[in-house]
Write a protein that holds these residues in place. Structure first.
Motif, PDB file in Angstrom:
ATOM      1  N   ILE A  65      38.327  21.030  47.767  1.00 38.63           N
ATOM      2  CA  ILE A  65      37.470  19.685  47.812  1.00 38.63           C
ATOM      3  C   ILE A  65      36.149  20.011  47.526  1.00 38.63           C
ATOM      4  CG2 ILE A  65      36.324  18.865  50.095  1.00 38.63           C
ATOM      5  CD1 ILE A  65      38.797  18.886  51.551  1.00 38.63           C
ATOM      6  N   GLU A  66      35.580  21.386  47.589  1.00 33.76           N
ATOM      7  CA  GLU A  66      34.135  21.636  46.880  1.00 33.76           C
ATOM      8  C   GLU A  66      34.266  21.574  45.370  1.00 33.76           C
ATOM      9  OE1 GLU A  66      32.400  25.422  48.347  1.00 33.76           O
ATOM     10  OE2 GLU A  66      34.068  25.692  49.779  1.00 33.76           O
ATOM     11  N   ALA A  67      35.429  21.940  44.911  1.00 33.58           N
ATOM     12  CA  ALA A  67      35.458  22.076  43.616  1.00 33.58           C
ATOM     13  C   ALA A  67      35.527  20.495  42.983  1.00 33.58           C
ATOM     14  CB  ALA A  67      36.813  22.679  42.751  1.00 33.58           C
ATOM     15  N   ILE A  68      36.107  19.448  43.589  1.00 28.43           N
ATOM     16  CA  ILE A  68      35.917  18.182  43.112  1.00 28.43           C
ATOM     17  C   ILE A  68      34.635  17.621  43.287  1.00 28.43           C
ATOM     18  CG2 ILE A  68      36.799  15.918  43.602  1.00 28.43           C
ATOM     19  CD1 ILE A  68      39.708  16.907  44.501  1.00 28.43           C
ATOM     20  N   ILE A  69      34.021  17.962  44.513  1.00 21.18           N
ATOM     21  CA  ILE A  69      32.385  17.824  44.940  1.00 21.18           C
ATOM     22  C   ILE A  69      31.485  18.039  43.566  1.00 21.18           C
ATOM     23  CG2 ILE A  69      30.711  17.867  46.410  1.00 21.18           C
ATOM     24  CD1 ILE A  69      32.728  17.878  48.545  1.00 21.18           C
ATOM     25  N   HIS A  70      31.656  19.427  43.315  1.00 19.36           N
ATOM     26  CA  HIS A  70      30.652  20.006  42.406  1.00 19.36           C
ATOM     27  C   HIS A  70      30.824  18.951  41.071  1.00 19.36           C
ATOM     28  CE1 HIS A  70      28.754  22.999  44.145  1.00 19.36           C
ATOM     29  NE2 HIS A  70      29.884  23.812  44.885  1.00 19.36           N
ATOM     30  N   GLU A  71      32.062  18.958  40.675  1.00 16.30           N
ATOM     31  CA  GLU A  71      32.508  18.223  39.442  1.00 16.30           C
ATOM     32  C   GLU A  71      31.734  16.660  39.259  1.00 16.30           C
ATOM     33  OE1 GLU A  71      36.745  20.238  38.470  1.00 16.30           O
ATOM     34  OE2 GLU A  71      36.466  18.003  38.041  1.00 16.30           O
ATOM     35  N   GLU A  72      32.001  16.076  40.588  1.00 13.38           N
ATOM     36  CA  GLU A  72      31.622  14.540  40.434  1.00 13.38           C
ATOM     37  C   GLU A  72      29.961  14.737  40.797  1.00 13.38           C
ATOM     38  OE1 GLU A  72      33.269  12.215  39.335  1.00 13.38           O
ATOM     39  OE2 GLU A  72      35.123  13.408  39.452  1.00 13.38           O
ATOM     40  N   GLN A  73      29.487  15.488  41.538  1.00 10.82           N
ATOM     41  CA  GLN A  73      27.984  15.593  41.576  1.00 10.82           C
ATOM     42  C   GLN A  73      27.294  15.851  40.175  1.00 10.82           C
ATOM     43  OE1 GLN A  73      26.033  14.346  44.248  1.00 10.82           O
ATOM     44  NE2 GLN A  73      28.220  13.832  44.390  1.00 10.82           N
ATOM     45  N   GLU A  74      27.998  16.737  39.586  1.00 11.24           N
ATOM     46  CA  GLU A  74      27.137  17.459  38.248  1.00 11.24           C
ATOM     47  C   GLU A  74      27.410  16.098  37.249  1.00 11.24           C
ATOM     48  OE1 GLU A  74      27.111  21.489  37.154  1.00 11.24           O
ATOM     49  OE2 GLU A  74      28.018  22.098  39.086  1.00 11.24           O
ATOM     50  N   ARG A  75      28.685  15.428  37.422  1.00  5.01           N
ATOM     51  CA  ARG A  75      28.827  14.460  36.371  1.00  5.01           C
ATOM     52  C   ARG A  75      27.654  13.227  36.638  1.00  5.01           C
ATOM     53  NH1 ARG A  75      33.908  13.296  34.555  1.00  5.01           N
ATOM     54  NH2 ARG A  75      35.036  14.191  36.498  1.00  5.01           N
ATOM     55  N   ALA A  76      27.210  13.222  37.757  1.00  5.26           N
ATOM     56  CA  ALA A  76      26.259  12.191  38.024  1.00  5.26           C
ATOM     57  C   ALA A  76      24.727  12.792  37.789  1.00  5.26           C
ATOM     58  CB  ALA A  76      26.566  11.660  39.736  1.00  5.26           C
ATOM     59  N   GLY A  77      24.677  13.800  37.507  1.00  3.85           N
ATOM     60  CA  GLY A  77      23.420  14.669  36.965  1.00  3.85           C
ATOM     61  C   GLY A  77      22.814  15.046  37.995  1.00  3.85           C
ATOM     62  N   HIS A  78      23.417  15.681  39.262  1.00  3.99           N
ATOM     63  CA  HIS A  78      22.940  16.054  40.179  1.00  3.99           C
ATOM     64  C   HIS A  78      22.892  17.834  40.280  1.00  3.99           C
ATOM     65  CE1 HIS A  78      23.949  12.035  42.361  1.00  3.99           C
ATOM     66  NE2 HIS A  78      23.012  11.967  41.592  1.00  3.99           N
ATOM     67  N   ILE A  79      21.916  18.545  40.573  1.00  4.46           N
ATOM     68  CA  ILE A  79      21.918  20.027  40.263  1.00  4.46           C
ATOM     69  C   ILE A  79      22.098  20.724  41.546  1.00  4.46           C
ATOM     70  CG2 ILE A  79      20.660  21.647  39.295  1.00  4.46           C
ATOM     71  CD1 ILE A  79      18.692  19.092  38.314  1.00  4.46           C
ATOM     72  N   PRO A  80      23.325  21.628  41.384  1.00  5.23           N
ATOM     73  CA  PRO A  80      23.842  22.518  42.638  1.00  5.23           C
ATOM     74  C   PRO A  80      22.646  23.546  42.933  1.00  5.23           C
ATOM     75  CG  PRO A  80      25.017  23.081  40.848  1.00  5.23           C
ATOM     76  CD  PRO A  80      24.069  21.772  40.308  1.00  5.23           C
ATOM     77  N   MET A  81      22.438  24.026  44.379  1.00  2.00           N
ATOM     78  CA  MET A  81      21.371  25.034  44.532  1.00  2.00           C
ATOM     79  C   MET A  81      21.970  25.490  45.899  1.00  2.00           C
ATOM     80  SD  MET A  81      17.941  23.011  45.909  1.00  2.00           S
ATOM     81  CE  MET A  81      17.507  24.633  46.693  1.00  2.00           C
ATOM     82  N   LEU A  82      21.369  26.441  46.415  1.00  2.88           N
ATOM     83  CA  LEU A  82      21.875  26.910  47.814  1.00  2.88           C
ATOM     84  C   LEU A  82      20.838  27.246  48.616  1.00  2.88           C
ATOM     85  CD1 LEU A  82      24.604  27.435  49.371  1.00  2.88           C
ATOM     86  CD2 LEU A  82      24.415  29.911  48.621  1.00  2.88           C
ATOM     87  N   MET A  83      20.666  26.970  49.889  1.00  2.00           N
ATOM     88  CA  MET A  83      19.437  27.149  50.718  1.00  2.00           C
ATOM     89  C   MET A  83      20.320  28.085  52.046  1.00  2.00           C
ATOM     90  SD  MET A  83      17.310  23.496  50.813  1.00  2.00           S
ATOM     91  CE  MET A  83      18.804  22.534  50.454  1.00  2.00           C
ATOM     92  N   PRO A  84      19.297  28.710  52.646  1.00  2.00           N
ATOM     93  CA  PRO A  84      19.954  29.605  53.706  1.00  2.00           C
ATOM     94  C   PRO A  84      20.405  28.649  54.961  1.00  2.00           C
ATOM     95  CG  PRO A  84      17.550  29.743  53.764  1.00  2.00           C
ATOM     96  CD  PRO A  84      18.021  28.814  52.514  1.00  2.00           C
ATOM     97  N   THR A  85      21.041  29.252  55.774  1.00  2.00           N
ATOM     98  CA  THR A  85      21.536  28.465  56.969  1.00  2.00           C
ATOM     99  C   THR A  85      20.501  28.816  58.208  1.00  2.00           C
ATOM    100  OG1 THR A  85      22.604  30.511  57.780  1.00  2.00           O
ATOM    101  CG2 THR A  85      24.017  28.936  56.735  1.00  2.00           C
ATOM    102  N   ILE A  86      19.616  29.620  57.925  1.00  2.00           N
ATOM    103  CA  ILE A  86      18.682  29.963  59.130  1.00  2.00           C
ATOM    104  C   ILE A  86      17.266  29.547  58.511  1.00  2.00           C
ATOM    105  CG2 ILE A  86      17.589  31.871  60.603  1.00  2.00           C
ATOM    106  CD1 ILE A  86      20.553  31.486  61.270  1.00  2.00           C
ATOM    107  N   GLN A  87      16.488  28.678  59.254  1.00  2.00           N
ATOM    108  CA  GLN A  87      15.491  28.257  58.921  1.00  2.00           C
ATOM    109  C   GLN A  87      14.317  28.529  59.611  1.00  2.00           C
ATOM    110  OE1 GLN A  87      15.842  24.045  57.767  1.00  2.00           O
ATOM    111  NE2 GLN A  87      17.817  24.152  57.159  1.00  2.00           N
ATOM    112  N   SER A  88      13.129  28.284  59.220  1.00  2.00           N
ATOM    113  CA  SER A  88      11.982  28.646  60.044  1.00  2.00           C
ATOM    114  C   SER A  88      11.540  27.243  60.763  1.00  2.00           C
ATOM    115  CB  SER A  88      10.677  29.047  59.332  1.00  2.00           C
ATOM    116  OG  SER A  88       9.681  28.865  59.872  1.00  2.00           O
ATOM    117  N   ALA A  89      11.175  27.372  62.337  1.00  2.00           N
ATOM    118  CA  ALA A  89      10.849  26.062  63.001  1.00  2.00           C
ATOM    119  C   ALA A  89       9.721  25.222  62.459  1.00  2.00           C
ATOM    120  CB  ALA A  89      10.610  26.339  64.332  1.00  2.00           C
ATOM    121  N   ASP A  90       8.522  26.007  61.726  1.00  2.00           N
ATOM    122  CA  ASP A  90       7.348  25.705  61.180  1.00  2.00           C
ATOM    123  C   ASP A  90       7.769  24.290  60.597  1.00  2.00           C
ATOM    124  OD1 ASP A  90       6.335  27.704  62.626  1.00  2.00           O
ATOM    125  OD2 ASP A  90       5.934  28.843  60.616  1.00  2.00           O
TER     126      ASP A  90
END
Ligand code: ATP
Ligand code: MG
Length: 445
Positions: free
Chosen positions: A53-78
């Protein structure tokens, strides 16, 4: 993969805690195990589906010109205090304090973090448009986690964020997402219908949810049956062509399709009676245009052509990756087990040896197994010393779309049997013909 060397802990009995088919089948087929309420371990078979499922999502997002990245799961409350959502989000947010007494949280979504990254890096209209996305685990402390991975507390989501100079540009990003999602779901073998929806805590006035029709869905839906006849097929989309993208959006959003939150009886009444449908649906994605809701308070501004500092127009776009595994099963199973669409199946073909230990059958299976693997058909070879009935039951439960059965009787005639999980129909043919047939089928997914 050989079943004797795999980890596939199937259950014979129906687990008592599972109320709906997908939850029951995911447990029985050894795809997931609950770690605690609404939190699951993904066992090898389940992980293979998630990865597809992830692979299909990546292919279709990149086809639309959208760029993959990765943010952390834990975030600061600020950052969440800056946007005003730290208090607004309520008890669904898992709040954590670190050893320095700093308020942290396990991200339920990422608008704040991505806006912060954007404002620190982008200052000019020349850097726009920009759409970034990730596939990352989220946590929402749901009051009633249920139905297995469908409403989990920890769940995998694709979340994308567009940054644009104008409302028109941002609406084009919205349309790109709608179209790329149509393609994405269709490749997964599910019909997910875009429906006008209400916006909730993410905010904004333009939003569509994508719903898979299923009796066990949590949303009540009202739609014109014409929308269920639409299919994307193999048409090519030029995502830079605004009018073309818009035309596809118009085609899918013209028929009436709404959730109960936006349902309007008067408008629905205009749909011809024989096409009016009411039912239930599972939300597998949602897209939002929310303008400057985050960019204004968080000062995500760019300098435009006239030299003015203007807040960017944004939207966010989510797909419920782990929920989809359950939703696809809800839409595709029978009393014997799962029926995977070819696009997301964990293995492409099951190989059943009817007479393990018989020199001829073993040798034929070994060579066919190697042949299937070489052709990229990812076989799962049931090489256990089990009765045929037990092997068939396992294959039916885990739901591979195709099965090849090899036994001494067929081999004497020079044939194996190719069986469709969906129709139950079997056909005898040479091993080479079976490989060729499957290669043709999977070339199209
Ligand atoms: P819901 O109305 O089902 O609670 P949501 O509208 O709050 O979902 P979004 O913020 O739109 O969810 O998240 C994007 C997608 O993530 C949803 O469309 C859904 O498919 C998935 N999702 C949301 N909450 C969960 C959950 N608790 N478990 C699994 N998937 C989820
Ligand atoms: Mg939603």
């Amino acid at each position: 993969m050989r079943l004797t060397q795999y980890f596939l802990p199937v259950l014979k009995e129906n687990p008592a805690e599972a109320q709906i088919a997908s939850h029951r089948l995911m447990l029985r087929a050894g795809m997931v195990r609950q770690a605690s309420a609404g939190i699951y371990s993904w066992l090898p078979l389940g992980l293979r589906v998630l990865r597809r499922i992830e692979a299909i999502i990546h292919e279709e997002q990149e086809r639309a010109g959208h760029i993959p990245m990765l943010m952390p799961t834990i975030q600061s409350a600020d950052l969440w205090r800056e946007s005003g959502r730290y208090d607004a989000y309520g008890p669904e947010m898992l709040r954590i304090r670190d050893r320095h007494e700093r308020d942290m949280l396990y991200g339920p979504t990422n608008e704040e973090l991505i806006t912060d990254i954007f404002r620190n890096a982008v200052g000019s209209y020349r850097d726009l448009p920009l759409t970034l996305y990730q596939i990352q685990w989220k946590f929402r402390d749901e009051i009633r986690p249920r139905f297995g991975v469908m409403r989990g507390r920890e769940f995998l989501m694709k979340d994308g964020y567009n940054f644009d100079l104008t409302r028109e540009d941002a609406l084009h990003a919205y349309n790109r997402h709608l179209v790329s999602y149509l393609r994405t779901y269709e490749r997964m073998g599910v019909k997910a219908i875009p429906m006008r929806a209400a916006s909730g805590p993410i905010g904004g006035d333009d939003t569509h949810e994508f719903l898979v029709l299923a009796e066990t869905g949590e949303s009540a839906v009202f739609y014109d049956s014409a929308v269920t006849d639409l299919s994307f097929g193999d048409r090519q989309v030029d995502y830079a062509d605004r009018a073309a993208v818009r035309a596809i959006v118009d085609e899918w959003t013209a028929p009436y399709a709404r959730t109960d939150e936006t349902h309007d009886e008067a408008v629905f009444a205009e749909v011809p009676a024989e096409r009016r449908r009411e039912g239930r649906g599972i939300e597998v994605g949602q897209i939002f245009y929310f303008g400057t809701k985050y960019s204004e308070p968080m000062k995500a501004v760019v300098v435009n052509e006239a030299g003015e500092r203007v807040p960017v127009h944004m939207g966010s776009h989510g797909i419920g990756v782990s929920r989809l595994v359950g939703a696809i099963i809800e839409a595709s199973h029978d009393e014997r087990g799962i029926i995977w669409p070819e696009g997301v199946t964990p293995f492409r073909v099951g190989l059943v040896n009817l007479k393990q230990g018989d020199a001829g059958a073993d040798a034929a299976c070994e060579s066919l197994y190697a042949e299937l693997a070489r052709a990229g058909l990812e076989p799962l070879y049931d090489d256990r010393d089990e009765r045929a009935g037990a092997k068939f039951a396992t294959m039916d439960l885990i739901g591979l779309p195709w099965r090849i059965t090899v036994g001494p009787r067929g081999l004497a005639k020079g044939v194996v049997e190719l069986t469709s999980r969906r129709t139950g129909e079997s056909e005898e043919m040479s091993a080479a013909a079976a490989v060729e047939r499957l290669s043709g089928i999977y070339a199209r997914v």
